[in-house]
Design a protein around this motif. Structure first.
Motif, PDB file in Angstrom:
ATOM      1  N   SER A 260       0.657  -0.977   0.376  1.00 62.57           N
ATOM      2  CA  SER A 260      -0.124   0.312   0.268  1.00 62.57           C
ATOM      3  C   SER A 260       0.768   1.392   0.304  1.00 62.57           C
ATOM      4  O   SER A 260       1.874   1.145   0.245  1.00 62.57           O
ATOM      5  N   PHE A 261       0.290   2.166  -0.511  1.00 72.52           N
ATOM      6  CA  PHE A 261       1.033   3.390  -0.799  1.00 72.52           C
ATOM      7  C   PHE A 261       1.233   3.914   0.756  1.00 72.52           C
ATOM      8  O   PHE A 261       0.472   4.373   1.750  1.00 72.52           O
ATOM      9  N   SER A 262       2.701   4.730   1.255  1.00 67.72           N
ATOM     10  CA  SER A 262       2.693   5.625   3.019  1.00 67.72           C
ATOM     11  C   SER A 262       3.321   6.564   2.184  1.00 67.72           C
ATOM     12  O   SER A 262       4.174   6.814   1.216  1.00 67.72           O
ATOM     13  N   GLU A 263       2.571   7.900   2.710  1.00 68.73           N
ATOM     14  CA  GLU A 263       3.735   8.852   2.617  1.00 68.73           C
ATOM     15  C   GLU A 263       4.761   9.347   3.713  1.00 68.73           C
ATOM     16  O   GLU A 263       5.515   9.927   4.032  1.00 68.73           O
ATOM     17  N   MET A 264       5.305   7.840   4.140  1.00 74.48           N
ATOM     18  CA  MET A 264       6.687   8.425   4.894  1.00 74.48           C
ATOM     19  C   MET A 264       7.445   7.629   4.248  1.00 74.48           C
ATOM     20  O   MET A 264       8.700   7.098   4.789  1.00 74.48           O
ATOM     21  N   ARG A 265       7.581   7.286   2.916  1.00 76.98           N
ATOM     22  CA  ARG A 265       8.420   7.517   1.816  1.00 76.98           C
ATOM     23  C   ARG A 265       9.668   8.478   2.789  1.00 76.98           C
ATOM     24  O   ARG A 265       9.240   9.600   2.966  1.00 76.98           O
ATOM     25  N   LYS A 266      10.596   8.375   2.226  1.00 78.92           N
ATOM     26  CA  LYS A 266      12.158   8.686   3.008  1.00 78.92           C
ATOM     27  C   LYS A 266      11.975   9.858   1.576  1.00 78.92           C
ATOM     28  O   LYS A 266      12.129  11.508   2.082  1.00 78.92           O
ATOM     29  N   ASP A 267      11.588   9.713   0.370  1.00 74.60           N
ATOM     30  CA  ASP A 267      10.982  10.776  -0.361  1.00 74.60           C
ATOM     31  C   ASP A 267      10.346  12.126  -0.183  1.00 74.60           C
ATOM     32  O   ASP A 267      10.346  13.265  -0.594  1.00 74.60           O
ATOM     33  N   ILE A 268       8.865  11.737   0.073  1.00 75.84           N
ATOM     34  CA  ILE A 268       7.660  12.327   0.795  1.00 75.84           C
ATOM     35  C   ILE A 268       7.969  13.082   2.116  1.00 75.84           C
ATOM     36  O   ILE A 268       7.927  13.955   2.159  1.00 75.84           O
ATOM     37  N   MET A 269       9.541  12.607   3.196  1.00 76.61           N
ATOM     38  CA  MET A 269       9.669  13.040   4.042  1.00 76.61           C
ATOM     39  C   MET A 269      10.715  13.923   4.074  1.00 76.61           C
ATOM     40  O   MET A 269      10.263  15.056   4.847  1.00 76.61           O
ATOM     41  N   ALA A 270      11.489  13.362   2.928  1.00 79.60           N
ATOM     42  CA  ALA A 270      12.147  15.195   2.493  1.00 79.60           C
ATOM     43  C   ALA A 270      11.468  15.995   1.987  1.00 79.60           C
ATOM     44  O   ALA A 270      11.703  17.100   2.563  1.00 79.60           O
ATOM     45  N   MET A 271      10.640  15.859   1.143  1.00 74.15           N
ATOM     46  CA  MET A 271       9.894  17.318   0.716  1.00 74.15           C
ATOM     47  C   MET A 271       8.956  17.660   2.130  1.00 74.15           C
ATOM     48  O   MET A 271       9.376  19.192   2.128  1.00 74.15           O
ATOM     49  N   ASP A 272       9.068  16.778   2.833  1.00 73.88           N
ATOM     50  CA  ASP A 272       8.083  17.246   3.809  1.00 73.88           C
ATOM     51  C   ASP A 272       9.209  18.208   5.046  1.00 73.88           C
ATOM     52  O   ASP A 272       8.798  19.863   5.636  1.00 73.88           O
ATOM     53  N   LYS A 273      10.247  17.707   4.692  1.00 70.86           N
ATOM     54  CA  LYS A 273      11.921  18.399   5.708  1.00 70.86           C
ATOM     55  C   LYS A 273      11.738  19.964   5.252  1.00 70.86           C
ATOM     56  O   LYS A 273      12.463  20.894   5.511  1.00 70.86           O
ATOM     57  N   SER A 274      12.040  19.397   4.046  1.00 70.33           N
ATOM     58  CA  SER A 274      11.984  20.800   3.534  1.00 70.33           C
ATOM     59  C   SER A 274      11.334  22.180   3.311  1.00 70.33           C
ATOM     60  O   SER A 274      11.160  22.782   3.382  1.00 70.33           O
ATOM     61  N   SER A 275       9.947  21.814   3.529  1.00 72.58           N
ATOM     62  CA  SER A 275       9.129  22.734   3.660  1.00 72.58           C
ATOM     63  C   SER A 275       9.427  23.331   4.844  1.00 72.58           C
ATOM     64  O   SER A 275       8.523  24.704   5.002  1.00 72.58           O
ATOM     65  N   ASP A 276       9.263  22.219   5.966  1.00 73.55           N
ATOM     66  CA  ASP A 276       9.778  22.767   7.597  1.00 73.55           C
ATOM     67  C   ASP A 276      10.658  23.999   7.484  1.00 73.55           C
ATOM     68  O   ASP A 276      10.143  24.931   8.165  1.00 73.55           O
ATOM     69  N   ALA A 277      11.713  23.459   6.643  1.00 75.35           N
ATOM     70  CA  ALA A 277      13.061  24.355   7.022  1.00 75.35           C
ATOM     71  C   ALA A 277      12.440  25.960   6.587  1.00 75.35           C
ATOM     72  O   ALA A 277      13.257  26.659   6.354  1.00 75.35           O
ATOM     73  N   TYR A 278      11.574  26.033   5.288  1.00 71.28           N
ATOM     74  CA  TYR A 278      11.300  27.289   4.623  1.00 71.28           C
ATOM     75  C   TYR A 278      10.357  27.943   5.738  1.00 71.28           C
ATOM     76  O   TYR A 278       9.654  29.339   5.522  1.00 71.28           O
ATOM     77  N   ARG A 279       8.981  26.915   6.272  1.00 72.84           N
ATOM     78  CA  ARG A 279       8.903  27.847   7.780  1.00 72.84           C
ATOM     79  C   ARG A 279       9.218  28.708   8.184  1.00 72.84           C
ATOM     80  O   ARG A 279       9.056  29.236   9.313  1.00 72.84           O
ATOM     81  N   LYS A 280      10.733  27.801   8.548  1.00 67.66           N
ATOM     82  CA  LYS A 280      11.400  28.265   9.706  1.00 67.66           C
ATOM     83  C   LYS A 280      11.874  29.295   9.634  1.00 67.66           C
ATOM     84  O   LYS A 280      12.383  30.145  10.358  1.00 67.66           O
ATOM     85  N   MET A 281      12.525  29.255   8.211  1.00 69.66           N
ATOM     86  CA  MET A 281      13.046  30.446   7.508  1.00 69.66           C
ATOM     87  C   MET A 281      12.258  32.428   7.455  1.00 69.66           C
ATOM     88  O   MET A 281      12.506  32.990   7.717  1.00 69.66           O
ATOM     89  N   PHE A 282      10.899  31.865   7.473  1.00 65.91           N
ATOM     90  CA  PHE A 282       9.714  32.840   7.498  1.00 65.91           C
ATOM     91  C   PHE A 282       9.549  33.096   8.315  1.00 65.91           C
ATOM     92  O   PHE A 282       9.507  34.753   8.961  1.00 65.91           O
ATOM     93  N   ARG A 283       9.545  32.449   9.776  1.00 66.68           N
ATOM     94  CA  ARG A 283       9.717  32.371  11.269  1.00 66.68           C
ATOM     95  C   ARG A 283      10.514  33.442  11.979  1.00 66.68           C
ATOM     96  O   ARG A 283      10.569  34.172  12.368  1.00 66.68           O
ATOM     97  N   SER A 284      11.425  32.763  10.664  1.00 66.86           N
ATOM     98  CA  SER A 284      13.075  33.739  12.046  1.00 66.86           C
ATOM     99  C   SER A 284      13.162  35.402  11.157  1.00 66.86           C
ATOM    100  O   SER A 284      13.017  35.903  11.333  1.00 66.86           O
ATOM    101  N   SER A 285      12.423  35.764   9.686  1.00 67.32           N
ATOM    102  CA  SER A 285      12.424  37.031   9.220  1.00 67.32           C
ATOM    103  C   SER A 285      11.540  37.433  10.299  1.00 67.32           C
ATOM    104  O   SER A 285      11.144  38.734  10.129  1.00 67.32           O
ATOM    105  N   LYS A 286      10.253  36.732  10.670  1.00 69.62           N
ATOM    106  CA  LYS A 286       9.830  38.062  11.859  1.00 69.62           C
ATOM    107  C   LYS A 286      10.626  37.913  12.658  1.00 69.62           C
ATOM    108  O   LYS A 286      10.171  39.171  13.744  1.00 69.62           O
ATOM    109  N   MET A 287      10.962  37.389  13.217  1.00 72.61           N
ATOM    110  CA  MET A 287      12.131  37.497  14.635  1.00 72.61           C
ATOM    111  C   MET A 287      13.128  38.175  14.621  1.00 72.61           C
ATOM    112  O   MET A 287      13.375  38.873  15.286  1.00 72.61           O
TER     113      MET A 287
END
Length: 437
Positions: A260-287
């Protein structure tokens, strides 16, 4: 025509001799996959990208660790202010030094100063989020490196199966060549006896040449597959023939467990991690609109001689700084960081949707490939039986040469189609497993 046949035979003998002279290395699929994981250049490139991201993360340690500088300065001056200050730092002022004439026109003075300076960040909220973003980026590269290894394992298995298929095709075409040659001898006997026309003999000779040409292409495919394996393993074996330790199976084995399909695939998790990095850079710009608190300190040593340390002094302090307005620069960076985060989030969602779409399509392809193998096996069995019947009738003079050649061509085609169907099923099964990892 006989001359052409002799030339072709001579060429094939030359090719066969060269093939025998070539170095042939037997290799297993496990050995191929092990060497790919160890030496493949694409994996090395991916690992270096991760190491670069990890180095960027380690730079953020400066957020907690002090910055320490040391310097030794030597000057000579008769500047009134500098001369008086140097004497003061050297702790050798006397009452006569306050004479206005000496203050206004001092003698030349030498000053040697050793300075050790320490800067210690205390509160930098924007830096904390930048550090977290760098950590997420490094984690994303680590996951992507692991996914690259999984992909190259799949690609290596595919290359190995292509090598198996190429050898199997050579075996089939070699037998077909032997069968065609036997038919040619039989037709030549019938022609000499006046039982067949010359057009029948020529048709069989054309068929023999066609199979010989196909056989040569199949042997070239072995070399192509061997070269690709050498490239995948990053080995200096281009031009060497690899031989699979195990042959391509004549039957397929269906998967027992439902994948079955799973979102715990490493490439999908890498995309999520990359998105989180951009989110934290956004929060850093506000700080960045918040103040920063940093401590600093210095220790100085002074003397009239080089590297002497007779007089000393220190400075300790803290600085609270607040950038109130920088001409819309920080606001513009914050807006850009917000857009980058939204884009990264949309790309991650799109990638998940595409991955699910690919998994659904491959699941259907696996069922289609299994059905294709079954039908190809049935068609091969029927074509073999049809050829056997026509060959028996031909030897009895009850079938035309053209009918025999047509049935032989169909049988060879069905043999190759069956092998191709097995290859497609095996690869599709492994690809589906790759999509569920």
């Amino acid at each position: 025509m006989n001359r052409l046949h002799l030339l072709l035979s001579a060429a094939l003998l030359t090719i066969s001799f060269v093939g025998k002279a070539q170095k042939v290395i037997s290799i297993s699929q496990e050995e191929v996959l092990r060497k790919i994981e160890k030496d493949n250049l694409q994996i090395r490139i991916s690992e270096k990208a991760f190491e670069a991201a990890r180095a960027d993360y380690r730079q953020s340690n400066a957020l907690f660790l002090p910055n320490i500088n040391a310097a030794h300065t030597a000057i000579t001056t008769n500047n009134p202010l500098m001369a008086f200050g140097s004497k003061l730092n050297q702790e050798r002022l006397v009452a006569t030094d306050f004479n206005p004439a000496l203050l206004n026109n001092p003698a030349k003075i030498n000053n040697y100063a050793t300075r050790i300076e320490v800067q210690q960040p205390l509160i930098n909220v924007d830096g904390l989020y930048e550090r977290q973003a760098a950590k997420d980026k490094a984690d994303a590269f680590a996951l992507q490196t692991e996914r690259t290894k999984e992909y190259l394992q799949l690609e290596g298995a595919k290359a190995y199966m292509q090598l198996q298929l190429a050898y199997k095709a050579v075996d089939v075409l070699t037998k077909a060549d032997e069968t065609a040659s036997a038919n040619l001898k039989l037709v030549q006997q019938y022609y000499q006896q006046g039982l067949l026309q010359k057009t029948d003999l020529l048709a069989v000779k054309v068929r023999v040449n066609e199979i010989a040409n196909q056989l040569q292409y199949a042997r070239s495919n072995i070399q192509n597959a061997s070269d690709y394996l050498a490239f995948m393993m990053n080995e200096d074996h281009i031009g060497t023939l690899f031989k699979p330790a195990t042959a391509l199976a004549d039957k397929v084995t269906s998967i027992s467990a439902l994948m079955s399909f799973s979102e715990m695939r490493k490439d999908i998790m890498a995309m999520d991690k990359s998105s989180d990095a951009y989110r934290k850079m956004f929060r850093s710009s506000k700080m960045k609109f918040l103040p920063r608190l940093n401590a600093f300190g210095s220790y100085e040593l002074y003397d009239t001689k080089l590297f002497n340390m007779r007089a000393y002094g220190y400075t300790i302090g803290a600085q609270l700084s607040w950038n109130l307005f920088d001409g819309y620069k920080s606001i513009g960076k914050m807006e850009r960081a917000k857009v980058d985060y939204q884009k990264a989030r949309a790309e991650a969602e799109q990638y998940k949707a595409q991955s699910l779409l690919e998994w659904n399509k491959t699941s259907r392809q696996l069922k289609d490939a299994e059905n294709k193998v079954t039908l190809a096996a049935l068609a091969l069995e029927q074509s073999q039986e049809a050829y056997r019947i026509r060959q028996n009738r031909f030897t009895q003079g009850l079938e035309k040469t053209s009918d025999l050649l047509g049935t032989e061509t169909q049988m060879l085609q069905k043999q190759l189609e069956h092998l191709q169907a097995i290859f497609e099923y095996n690869f599709t099964q492994q690809y589906l497993h790759f999509l569920t990892k």
